[in-house]
Scaffold this active site. Structure first.
Site, PDB file in Angstrom:
ATOM      1  N   SER A 265      43.794  22.144 -15.475  1.00  0.00           N
ATOM      2  CA  SER A 265      43.858  20.840 -14.801  1.00  0.00           C
ATOM      3  C   SER A 265      42.733  20.602 -13.801  1.00  0.00           C
ATOM      4  CB  SER A 265      45.208  20.673 -14.104  1.00  0.00           C
ATOM      5  OG  SER A 265      46.211  20.381 -15.048  1.00  0.00           O
ATOM      6  N   ALA A 266      41.926  21.595 -13.512  1.00  0.00           N
ATOM      7  CA  ALA A 266      40.735  21.305 -12.722  1.00  0.00           C
ATOM      8  C   ALA A 266      39.849  20.300 -13.456  1.00  0.00           C
ATOM      9  CB  ALA A 266      39.965  22.582 -12.416  1.00  0.00           C
TER      10      ALA A 266
END
Length: 404
Positions: free
Chosen positions: A86-87
């Site tokens: 999710s970065a």
């Protein structure tokens, strides 16, 4: 030549030695297998460290920290990339904010103005800014997508467009773990006519010289290591690693919105599968080096090594002005979001009150802190259980904070 201390390679300029020391301790005390961390300050690189093995299956020794080619295990090298989960959302958010900055996308407009099919089933009042702030109301799907379906952008976008919201859009927030991929990706495609991965490569990655891909090309596939789950030591250097009971219960309950959001793709895809890595899922499958993640955030807030910045000061304010806060319907903790970015808080501690960025479930973290001029990137091949505050990343953030 780089320094080699405790099996860790790279450099930390004078004054930032505490970050190097914390990184070394991550291998000795916090179960790190292979990782890298990079820090920029005022557009210049001040920390660039890496160590361990390229693949999570590699057995780096505690004594030396790094496995060597002589042991038959490929070491993590300068330029090794990893999936950052999710970065990647921070990069997807930048795409939408850059389109707004260029006058091509109105954040206050309904999503349906660009994507008419999305207006179905009570979503006609979902605004673009609601998507960025996780207020769109569609964090899960009534019927999860298979991994193969998730990689088909047309099919996945159609399923999201047909989904009824789980709350009245705009009135509350909940982390859109997977659906953020198709919400942001389809908006980029509708506005520009280009697939989101291609747009990010052309407009963000290549101009900045980033080793970052949302859709890994064959030519770069050998750069990326294999990721996998790890079980860090309970102590984890004195930082809490066990979630609160209500959080654990939410993840354990198959009927909870938490589970349904994280299982919008079911069964879970194989993140080492070349087909998965080659697809463009801007919520979850970006692949990057630590330097690319840090350099990206450095470019959001200023010039980088003489290069142009990405965001104007006004766009930086949009990114980090609170747009959602309080109990998160999916993560079951209090979260704070700007437009597309997590903000500093208990669930996701960053450098300070003005910081904005995004963690990746399992460990990765990237953020910028305009007040100090710091930009930070950390990537790892050992995916731990946490979603937002991995002890290894937090140890590094604490070290950065201590030297400022």
């Amino acid at each position: 030549m780089d320094d080699v201390i405790g099996g860790v390679h790279g450099t930390a300029v004078a004054g930032f030695e505490a970050v190097r020391d914390a990184f070394v301790r991550n291998f000795a005390e916090r179960g790190e297998r292979g990782a890298a961390v990079t820090v920029y300050r005022d557009g210049h690189k001040v920390v660039d460290l890496w160590g361990g093995t390229k693949d999570v299956e590699g057995a780096a020794t505690r004594e030396h920290g790094v496995a060597t080619r002589e042991h038959g295990v490929a070491p993590w090298e300068h330029g090794t990339a990893q999936i950052v989960r999710s970065a990647t959302k921070g990069v997807a958010a930048a795409a939408l904010l850059l389109l707004h900055q260029r006058g091509e996308l109105d954040l206050a407009a309904p999503v349906g103005a660009y994507w008419p099919e999305f207006k179905a089933r009570g979503k006609e009042h979902v605004l673009v800014r609601h998507v960025l702030a996780h207020r769109a109301g569609v964090p899960a799907l009534d019927r999860p997508l298979t991994p193969a379906e998730a990689l088909d952008p047309d099919l996945a976008a159609a399923v999201v467009a047909a989904q009824a919201p789980f709350w009245e859009p705009g009135t509350d927030h909940g982390y859109h773990a997977h659906t953020y991929s198709w919400l942001t990706g389809e908006l980029v495609r509708r506005v520009t006519g280009r697939p989101v991965g291609e747009w990010i490569d052309a407009e963000i990655a290549r101009p900045l010289g980033l080793d970052l891909w949302v859709g890994l090309p064959d030519a770069a596939a050998a750069r990326a290591g294999r990721v996998g789950r790890i079980e860090p030591p309970d102590a984890a250097g004195g930082l809490r690693v066990r979630p609160k009971r209500n959080v654990s219960e939410a993840y354990a309950d198959p009927r909870s919105l938490t589970r349904r959001a994280f299982e919008a793709i079911d069964p879970a895809p194989d993140e080492n599968d070349p087909a998965y890595r080659a697809a463009a899922l801007p919520a979850s499958n970006g692949i990057a080096t630590a330097d690319a993640l840090a350099r990206f955030y450095a470019a959001l807030i200023g010039e980088v090594d003489g290069g142009a910045r990405l965001f104007t000061p006004e766009t930086v304010d949009l990114a980090r002005t609170e747009a959602a806060a309080g109990p998160d319907r999916v993560l079951v903790v209090n979260t704070r979001f700007g437009l597309g970015y997590m903000l500093h808080g208990g669930a996701s501690p960053l450098l300070g009150p003005g910081s904005f960025g995004h963690p990746g479930r399992g460990g990765a973290l990237g953020f910028a802190d305009p007040e100090s001029g710091v930009a930070f990137g950390y990537v790892t091949n050992g995916m731990a259980k946490g979603v937002t505050a991995d002890p290894r990343a937090q140890a590094l953030v604490r070290a950065v904070r201590s030297v400022l």
